[in-house]
Design an enzyme around this catalytic site. Structure first.
Site, PDB file in Angstrom:
ATOM      1  N   LYS A   1      30.747  35.672  35.385  1.00 44.81           N
ATOM      2  CA  LYS A   1      31.964  36.494  35.532  1.00 44.81           C
ATOM      3  C   LYS A   1      31.654  37.950  35.213  1.00 44.81           C
ATOM      4  O   LYS A   1      30.988  38.251  34.208  1.00 44.81           O
ATOM      5  CB  LYS A   1      33.033  35.937  34.580  1.00 44.81           C
ATOM      6  CG  LYS A   1      34.376  36.646  34.646  1.00 44.81           C
ATOM      7  CD  LYS A   1      35.418  35.926  33.773  1.00 44.81           C
ATOM      8  CE  LYS A   1      36.763  36.615  33.806  1.00 44.81           C
ATOM      9  NZ  LYS A   1      37.792  35.862  33.055  1.00 44.81           N
TER      10      LYS A   1
ATOM     11  N   SER B   1      41.715  35.006  35.476  1.00 44.34           N
ATOM     12  CA  SER B   1      40.852  36.078  35.912  1.00 44.34           C
ATOM     13  C   SER B   1      39.476  35.579  36.329  1.00 44.34           C
ATOM     14  O   SER B   1      38.727  36.325  36.937  1.00 44.34           O
ATOM     15  CB  SER B   1      40.695  37.101  34.786  1.00 44.34           C
ATOM     16  OG  SER B   1      40.044  36.546  33.667  1.00 44.34           O
TER      17      SER B   1
ATOM     18  N   SER C   1      42.929  32.366  31.693  1.00 40.44           N
ATOM     19  CA  SER C   1      42.009  32.873  32.713  1.00 40.44           C
ATOM     20  C   SER C   1      40.929  31.904  33.128  1.00 40.44           C
ATOM     21  O   SER C   1      40.181  32.186  34.063  1.00 40.44           O
ATOM     22  CB  SER C   1      41.348  34.162  32.211  1.00 40.44           C
ATOM     23  OG  SER C   1      42.260  35.214  32.240  1.00 40.44           O
TER      24      SER C   1
END
Lengths: 411, 411
Positions: B53, B122, B146
């Site tokens: 990420k 996210s 997330s």
């Protein structure tokens, strides 16, 4: 000595005069300081100069984390603490010397009271710069004793808040369960002024005034046998002074004897995680001290680490119980006066316990040891009661002798 | 689909084929992947591809934190989690799309089951990349929902460990009291393999085998009225399946009703601190979503924040009491199937409570909603009992239907 009374030009000359001997800074740009002093937004810290420990990111100065791996490294932005101080009107004086990754390998800074002696570690530069009046606020950090000890050795005020009070965004991690920012300042009032900015995203109005604690507990700690004459003299003197004004009792601390080892276990394990890239990819550029710490951490099993965390949580509950009887504790800040630089940065033994317990601590100057070098004492309050601790620290500061001034400043 | 059975050339062709539609990566360098596959040290994750990420620092790829401020930003080194995975033999496939600072502004990633729908936020790119079989392990993070929500929307396994289990060194902070790393994987076994590496500084041998929980508590949570048909169907089906094998009871959760608001208070206050520099110095380059979050945080007083922290601690004690009766809890992972991308990344409501409580959670795929899109359920265990939760999650995974495959992968 509180800075806002010194005009900027005089302050810059002061830094220029003493920096060659003290070596508090890794970077300090007089032209930028002058420009920033002119353009800083108005705020509660207007006119104050800040020294930022070099494990903390800054946009305008290199950030080296005290490590050869990061020599010349440039962060994109300022750490949160720097941004908050600047928005409150403060001006950065530059970056201050840290040991490598805030651990043990010393930098070049000398003790303002004796250039042959250490200013302590790892917040070496911030402590020396404040002692010399070069800056008003030194941003410091503590994972073991990295703020309390240099404050003690340099005869200035050190404040490490309750764990978690100041945002760590943009600060290099060492042992995240303990890593905490704090300040080194000439006096408690300046620590309070900085706290009102660093504790919020928005500066808070402060109504903190001196207040006597009803009952003080004197904590020699389970490591009292490591206290040298300087610390024994300082603790005896503090007890004598405070007991003339309030109730003072000796606190039995044997149940906390495991704390130092628990602290070492947790910190070593976490440092091995936090510095995994430096160890895997840049081992040859790490000091033997850091490699030793990481390898000690790699030898600790997760089960041992989790046991240590559970024991630490248990001790925090025990500490909370202490504060049902005492409103302030007083403990040694360091084993004694600053050792010679050839001997390293000093022992963290008298701070490991309190760092593990997450308690706020104010280290107060004023007392001295047999060499006439500073010896601090630390005042501790309950978890989360930082404002109350400040009230008590203001009271204690007023009773202690005025902080000693380096001989360089007396001329 | 577990990756280690796919040869690298086929895997690279697979990524090249689907990435133009899925847009999971911010950076992905096939030449580097091939080279790294050849030169990776032997280890428990040899041959596994990892998507990282893009709020996580990497030495070899830019790290943009999903923010225009950091476009093209290059970190000096790898975050600790990346260094640990690489040392265990894994190879980085690249950086995966995140929302801005892991908050709400979506990136370009599409849901592998329907390109008009969101993969969630996210950890969007990691979830989509794992769902498509582009990578074996997606490194994800969670401050609100997330990780759990994109795992649910993309039909894959999400694991958010007990708060603090994985080192955050080199990860951009949003709300440090909640920020946690975790993984998105095709199955629980891969999450266990990654955990054995990420939880240590040294990979641990794992002896985790499936085990039935003696008593499961079904937690519809105080926000059940926000559950859509997809989540109602999935929860009913999970209850039916599990109750054929063990004791299953409905848990009264009203005493936790304040948790969502407490979570928002703490996260907003801390985001305003953590992103102080971005707000002070680069506000015009922040999205309205981030500016709104920070300004909400700036309107919260420190007293309100500390009250929320104290209430959160109290709820953690209440949660511990729940686990004296239940060995595993089952709760919704999201309100329903993935919304349209035009509607954003979905609501975090069904994760705020569990994030606040610091509990480990495994989101399991297999169930679907009325649109035949994936709907996850999350399994929760006591604080610090991540291994036990894995045992129970392996048991539950084996009972649930096989995870759905995106239609792109069925041809």
């Amino acid at each position: 000595m509180t800075g806002q009374t010194i005009d900027p030009t005089a302050r810059l000359a002061h830094i220029a005069r003493f920096e060659p001997e003290i070596r508090a800074f890794t970077a300090c740009d007089p032209a930028r300081i002058e420009a920033d002093l002119r353009t800083a937004p108005p705020g509660p810290l207007s006119g104050r100069l800040v020294g930022v420990k070099d494990i903390i990111d800054t946009a305008h100065y290199p950030t080296g984390y005290g490590s050869d791996i990061y020599a010349g490294h440039r962060a994109t932005g300022d750490a949160a603490c720097v941004a908050l101080l600047r928005a409150a009107g403060a001006t950065m004086a530059g970056k201050t010397v840290t040991t490598e990754f805030a651990f043990f390998r010393p930098g070049p800074t000398t003790n303002p009271f004796d250039p042959a002696r250490t200013p302590g570690g790892s917040s070496s530069g911030s402590a020396a710069a404040v002692a010399m009046g070069m800056v008003d606020i030194g941003i410091a950090s503590q994972t073991a004793a990295s703020l309390t000890r240099p404050a003690s050795y340099c005869g200035v005020v050190g404040f490490k808040p309750t764990y978690g009070r100041y945002a760590l965004s943009g600060v290099k991690a060492l042992g995240p369960s303990f890593d905490a920012l704090g300040t080194i300042t000439p006096d408690v009032a300046t620590a309070i002024a900085a706290d009102a900015v660093l504790a919020g995203p928005v500066p808070a109005a402060s109504t903190i005034v001196p207040r006597a604690p009803a009952r003080i507990g004197i904590c020699r700690t389970p490591w009292w046998h490591e206290a040298e004459d300087g610390t024994r003299m300082a603790m005896a003197e503090a007890e004598r002074i405070f007991s003339a004004h309030t109730t003072v009792e000796m606190v039995e601390m044997d149940e906390f004897a495991a704390a130092a080892d628990l602290h070492i276990t947790i910190m070593s394990f976490e440092a091995a995680q936090a510095l995994a890239w430096e160890y895997q990819a840049r081992r040859e550029t790490c000091s033997p001290q850091i490699v030793g710490l990481i390898e000690a951490g790699r030898a600790i099993t997760r089960a041992t680490y989790e046991h240590a965390q559970n024991e630490a949580a248990r001790l925090r509950t025990r500490a909370a119980a202490l504060f049902t009887r005492y409103d302030m504790l007083v403990a040694p800040a360091a084993p004694g006066e600053a050792p010679l630089r050839t001997q390293g940065t000093g022992s963290p033994i008298f701070s490991r316990l309190w760092t593990l317990l997450y308690l706020p601590t104010v280290t107060l100057p004023g007392l001295v040891g047999p060499l006439n070098m500073p010896v601090g004492i630390q005042c501790l309050g309950p978890h989360g009661a930082d404002e109350t601790l400040f009230e008590h620290a203001l009271w204690a500061e007023a009773l202690l002798p005025t902080r000693p001034l380096p001989s360089l400043l007396k001329s």
